[in-house]
Design an enzyme around this catalytic site. Sequence first.
Site, PDB file in Angstrom:
ATOM      1  N   HIS A 129     -36.525  -8.250  29.810  1.00  9.57           N
ATOM      2  CA  HIS A 129     -37.711  -7.850  30.555  1.00  9.57           C
ATOM      3  C   HIS A 129     -38.673  -9.033  30.597  1.00  9.57           C
ATOM      4  O   HIS A 129     -38.412 -10.094  30.007  1.00  9.57           O
ATOM      5  CB  HIS A 129     -38.374  -6.616  29.926  1.00  9.57           C
ATOM      6  CG  HIS A 129     -37.683  -5.332  30.264  1.00  9.57           C
ATOM      7  ND1 HIS A 129     -37.686  -4.808  31.539  1.00  9.57           N
ATOM      8  CD2 HIS A 129     -36.954  -4.475  29.504  1.00  9.57           C
ATOM      9  CE1 HIS A 129     -36.991  -3.683  31.555  1.00  9.57           C
ATOM     10  NE2 HIS A 129     -36.537  -3.458  30.330  1.00  9.57           N
ATOM     11  N   ASP A 159     -42.742 -10.800  35.840  1.00  8.89           N
ATOM     12  CA  ASP A 159     -42.351  -9.833  36.865  1.00  8.89           C
ATOM     13  C   ASP A 159     -43.005 -10.107  38.217  1.00  8.89           C
ATOM     14  O   ASP A 159     -42.333 -10.108  39.251  1.00  8.89           O
ATOM     15  CB  ASP A 159     -42.741  -8.420  36.428  1.00  8.89           C
ATOM     16  CG  ASP A 159     -41.736  -7.807  35.465  1.00  8.89           C
ATOM     17  OD1 ASP A 159     -40.668  -8.400  35.256  1.00  8.89           O
ATOM     18  OD2 ASP A 159     -42.029  -6.733  34.923  1.00  8.89           O
TER      19      ASP A 159
END
Length: 380
Positions: A129, A159
Amino acid sequence: MRGPLTGIRIVEFAGLGPAPFCGMMLADHGADVIRIDQIGAGGLIQKSERDVLNRSRRTVAINLKTEEGVALARVLCRSADGIFEGFRPGVMERLGLGPDKLLADNPKLVYGRMTGFGQDGPCASMAGHDINYIALSGVLHACGRADENPTPPLNLVGDFGGGGMMLAFGMLAALLHARTTGKGQVVDCAMTEGSAVLMAMIYSLRADNLWHDARGANLLDGGAPFYDSYRTADGGFIAVGSVEPAFYREMLQLVGLGDDADMLEQHDPALWPRQKAKLAAAFLTRTRDEWCALLDGADACATPVLSLAEAPHHKHNVARSAFLTVDGMVQPAPSPRYSHTHTDMPRPMESGPCATAALLEEIGLGGPEIDRLRRENIVA
């Protein structure tokens, strides 16, 4: 006009965080973004019509585990200028929707791929992540207070900045190339590399021996007293960013430290702890709103730290319509803005059987055929 990307069609294969952010950016600026939701995918994929990342596009739900569903997806991709996906390497190939197939169908197609580690390399197949990707690029090491654990900067750097935004940029660059040459290509967007690019200035400062490879010891990481946030008497915070000498002097005058000998030498790190303590004590003498009244309009580079609830109501954000209310939900407005093309008000995601039927009709399917596909669970 809806925006500078009016007339461009993009197919998005539904995914998480950074991929839908890329779709939001493209849709915000006029692209016709069609999202393919996979029937039965489940998991964490957000299908809420109130999810801001999903705004301003239409969706079609297809069972990509069937040959007929994959064939439908390929037809949609033939009509597109670009597609993008955010799965691990190899997933789209196993579905029969890899670049080899889609570029053979449509040689002008731009095929965007969003992953954490890229399409190849020792870590390519690993799960991860945002925090993992920015850990490998050096970003996470630089974020946080001295002598404390690294602090994740939300998931903004990996992200969204180094991921979704970078993919949107790469897609547009490749779309320009395709329009010029007639040749599509694959855009390999890795969040490890995208977040590293966002650190370009910091790596430059380090090369010039102007950045210590430690947290909380530098100009922009909370080490310097003139680039930090300070608690006020009521528990609020003021953000100070008075880097330039003139702004620093004005800030000192306004907080009552303009004649303090300890504060006059701005760039001596040996004095920074003492200077920070004096600034901290000064800001504790007034509430946040009292400081705002004093600092508003001054060139002190000092502003209130606003909460998520407060930010949409700040006078500057209100004046520029930086936040909008769409379908009863407050959300950031599309950005940037253009002098000629008008960006439409964002709209909630169009999903469900009616949206699916409308899109299938656009590619030539009639009502009876759509009904059959529903009965056989190929579309929803």
